[in-house]
Design a protein around this motif. Structure first.
Motif, PDB file in Angstrom:
ATOM      1  N   VAL A  83       0.847  -1.195   0.000  1.00  0.00           N
ATOM      2  CA  VAL A  83       0.000   0.000   0.000  1.00  0.00           C
ATOM      3  C   VAL A  83       0.880   1.242   0.000  1.00  0.00           C
ATOM      4  CG1 VAL A  83      -1.707   1.343   1.314  1.00  0.00           C
ATOM      5  CG2 VAL A  83      -1.875  -1.149   1.241  1.00  0.00           C
ATOM      6  N   LEU A  84       0.591   2.150  -0.923  1.00  0.00           N
ATOM      7  CA  LEU A  84       1.192   3.487  -0.941  1.00  0.00           C
ATOM      8  C   LEU A  84       0.053   4.466  -1.180  1.00  0.00           C
ATOM      9  CD1 LEU A  84       4.363   2.952  -3.160  1.00  0.00           C
ATOM     10  CD2 LEU A  84       4.314   3.405  -0.706  1.00  0.00           C
ATOM     11  N   LYS A  85      -0.157   5.380  -0.250  1.00  0.00           N
ATOM     12  CA  LYS A  85      -1.283   6.303  -0.346  1.00  0.00           C
ATOM     13  C   LYS A  85      -0.840   7.681   0.125  1.00  0.00           C
ATOM     14  CE  LYS A  85      -5.831   7.155  -0.359  1.00  0.00           C
ATOM     15  NZ  LYS A  85      -6.160   8.019  -1.434  1.00  0.00           N
ATOM     16  N   ALA A  86      -1.185   8.698  -0.636  1.00  0.00           N
ATOM     17  CA  ALA A  86      -0.902  10.066  -0.180  1.00  0.00           C
ATOM     18  C   ALA A  86      -1.752  10.317   1.060  1.00  0.00           C
ATOM     19  CB  ALA A  86      -1.234  11.059  -1.275  1.00  0.00           C
ATOM     20  N   TYR A  87      -1.109  10.726   2.148  1.00  0.00           N
ATOM     21  CA  TYR A  87      -1.836  10.957   3.393  1.00  0.00           C
ATOM     22  C   TYR A  87      -2.191  12.440   3.551  1.00  0.00           C
ATOM     23  CZ  TYR A  87      -2.956  11.137   8.329  1.00  0.00           C
ATOM     24  OH  TYR A  87      -3.590  11.356   9.518  1.00  0.00           O
ATOM     25  N   ASN A  88      -1.183  13.286   3.399  1.00  0.00           N
ATOM     26  CA  ASN A  88      -1.409  14.731   3.439  1.00  0.00           C
ATOM     27  C   ASN A  88      -0.302  15.410   2.634  1.00  0.00           C
ATOM     28  OD1 ASN A  88       0.867  14.829   5.122  1.00  0.00           O
ATOM     29  ND2 ASN A  88      -0.343  14.963   7.001  1.00  0.00           N
ATOM     30  N   GLN A  89      -0.099  16.683   2.818  1.00  0.00           N
ATOM     31  CA  GLN A  89       0.887  17.440   2.038  1.00  0.00           C
ATOM     32  C   GLN A  89       2.320  16.966   2.250  1.00  0.00           C
ATOM     33  OE1 GLN A  89       0.422  20.305   0.056  1.00  0.00           O
ATOM     34  NE2 GLN A  89      -1.795  20.178   0.151  1.00  0.00           N
ATOM     35  N   THR A  90       2.586  16.356   3.396  1.00  0.00           N
ATOM     36  CA  THR A  90       3.969  16.032   3.741  1.00  0.00           C
ATOM     37  C   THR A  90       4.256  14.545   3.947  1.00  0.00           C
ATOM     38  OG1 THR A  90       3.504  16.365   6.096  1.00  0.00           O
ATOM     39  CG2 THR A  90       4.322  18.269   4.853  1.00  0.00           C
ATOM     40  N   ALA A  99       6.979  -9.814   6.498  1.00  0.00           N
ATOM     41  CA  ALA A  99       7.245 -11.251   6.655  1.00  0.00           C
ATOM     42  C   ALA A  99       6.097 -11.925   7.401  1.00  0.00           C
ATOM     43  CB  ALA A  99       8.587 -11.493   7.339  1.00  0.00           C
ATOM     44  N   PHE A 100       4.878 -11.721   6.890  1.00  0.00           N
ATOM     45  CA  PHE A 100       3.650 -12.300   7.431  1.00  0.00           C
ATOM     46  C   PHE A 100       3.220 -11.676   8.752  1.00  0.00           C
ATOM     47  CE2 PHE A 100       5.452 -15.393   4.539  1.00  0.00           C
ATOM     48  CZ  PHE A 100       4.365 -15.666   3.726  1.00  0.00           C
ATOM     49  N   HIS A 101       3.736 -10.463   9.042  1.00  0.00           N
ATOM     50  CA  HIS A 101       3.305  -9.657  10.184  1.00  0.00           C
ATOM     51  C   HIS A 101       3.129  -8.232   9.655  1.00  0.00           C
ATOM     52  CE1 HIS A 101       5.050 -13.066  12.356  1.00  0.00           C
ATOM     53  NE2 HIS A 101       4.216 -12.726  13.317  1.00  0.00           N
ATOM     54  N   PRO A 102       1.986  -7.939   9.012  1.00  0.00           N
ATOM     55  CA  PRO A 102       1.798  -6.645   8.336  1.00  0.00           C
ATOM     56  C   PRO A 102       2.161  -5.458   9.204  1.00  0.00           C
ATOM     57  CG  PRO A 102      -0.050  -8.094   7.897  1.00  0.00           C
ATOM     58  CD  PRO A 102       0.796  -8.781   8.942  1.00  0.00           C
ATOM     59  N   VAL A 103       2.752  -4.464   8.545  1.00  0.00           N
ATOM     60  CA  VAL A 103       3.210  -3.265   9.227  1.00  0.00           C
ATOM     61  C   VAL A 103       2.907  -2.064   8.341  1.00  0.00           C
ATOM     62  CG1 VAL A 103       5.557  -3.545   8.286  1.00  0.00           C
ATOM     63  CG2 VAL A 103       5.204  -2.197  10.349  1.00  0.00           C
ATOM     64  N   CYS A 104       2.511  -0.963   8.979  1.00  0.00           N
ATOM     65  CA  CYS A 104       2.223   0.273   8.264  1.00  0.00           C
ATOM     66  C   CYS A 104       2.962   1.424   8.939  1.00  0.00           C
ATOM     67  CB  CYS A 104       0.728   0.567   8.250  1.00  0.00           C
ATOM     68  SG  CYS A 104      -0.244  -0.650   7.335  1.00  0.00           S
ATOM     69  N   THR A 105       3.208   2.482   8.175  1.00  0.00           N
ATOM     70  CA  THR A 105       3.912   3.638   8.709  1.00  0.00           C
ATOM     71  C   THR A 105       3.592   4.866   7.877  1.00  0.00           C
ATOM     72  OG1 THR A 105       6.047   4.427   9.517  1.00  0.00           O
ATOM     73  CG2 THR A 105       6.025   3.390   7.337  1.00  0.00           C
ATOM     74  N   TYR A 106       3.969   6.010   8.399  1.00  0.00           N
ATOM     75  CA  TYR A 106       3.881   7.275   7.657  1.00  0.00           C
ATOM     76  C   TYR A 106       5.296   7.631   7.224  1.00  0.00           C
ATOM     77  CZ  TYR A 106      -0.771   7.573   9.639  1.00  0.00           C
ATOM     78  OH  TYR A 106      -2.061   7.294   9.986  1.00  0.00           O
ATOM     79  N   ILE A 107       5.440   8.046   5.994  1.00  0.00           N
ATOM     80  CA  ILE A 107       6.754   8.408   5.462  1.00  0.00           C
ATOM     81  C   ILE A 107       6.733   9.876   5.078  1.00  0.00           C
ATOM     82  CG2 ILE A 107       8.427   8.002   3.622  1.00  0.00           C
ATOM     83  CD1 ILE A 107       7.288   5.139   3.476  1.00  0.00           C
ATOM     84  N   GLU A 108       7.667  10.635   5.626  1.00  0.00           N
ATOM     85  CA  GLU A 108       7.738  12.064   5.306  1.00  0.00           C
ATOM     86  C   GLU A 108       8.314  12.252   3.909  1.00  0.00           C
ATOM     87  OE1 GLU A 108       9.419  16.278   7.061  1.00  0.00           O
ATOM     88  OE2 GLU A 108       9.682  14.458   8.229  1.00  0.00           O
ATOM     89  N   VAL A 109       7.591  12.949   3.064  1.00  0.00           N
ATOM     90  CA  VAL A 109       8.029  13.213   1.700  1.00  0.00           C
ATOM     91  C   VAL A 109       8.058  14.702   1.383  1.00  0.00           C
ATOM     92  CG1 VAL A 109       7.302  10.976   0.782  1.00  0.00           C
ATOM     93  CG2 VAL A 109       5.711  12.900   0.763  1.00  0.00           C
ATOM     94  N   GLY A 110       7.585  15.513   2.310  1.00  0.00           N
ATOM     95  CA  GLY A 110       7.379  16.939   2.039  1.00  0.00           C
ATOM     96  C   GLY A 110       8.585  17.781   2.131  1.00  0.00           C
TER      97      GLY A 110
END
Length: 110
Positions: A83-90, A99-110
């Motif tokens: 999953v890659l989704k624009a979250y907000n401006q930054t 590895a069969f233990h799903p993980v999500c995070t926010y990545i700063e791109v701004g």
């Protein structure tokens, strides 16, 4: 026809990997984000040869658990970006298999 025009640029990416399944086109920032095995690539749409690489591997303990569960450590015990989704401006919101233990995070791109 495209080959003859010399308008194609080959991206060699990661050695021994063809796990490029998740894409996000961010026209506002002129970027193309590509999710891969343990990595997220950020390509500049103005100059596609220019890209950045974000390394996001699975932890050693999760990799070991995956191996002990009988999975192939090279082909299955990684963090495949799904999953890659624009979250907000930054920031982007990104999720991987972990590895069969799903993980999500926010990545700063701004």
């Amino acid at each position: 026809e495209m080959l003859e025009s010399n308008n194609i640029i080959n991206f060699n990416g990661l050695a021994n990997s063809s796990s490029y399944h998740t894409f996000l086109l961010d026209e506002e920032r002129s970027r193309l984000y590509v999710g891969a095995k343990d990595h997220i690539f950020s390509f500049n749409l103005v100059n596609i040869k220019e890209y950045q690489k974000i390394v996001w591997p699975v932890s050693h303990s999760r990799r070991d658990e995956c191996k002990w569960a009988g999975k192939d450590i090279l082909r299955e015990c990684a963090n495949f970006i799904k999953v890659l989704k624009a979250y907000n401006q930054t920031h982007l919101y990104a999720c991987g298999t972990g590895a069969f233990h799903p993980v999500c995070t926010y990545i700063e791109v701004g």
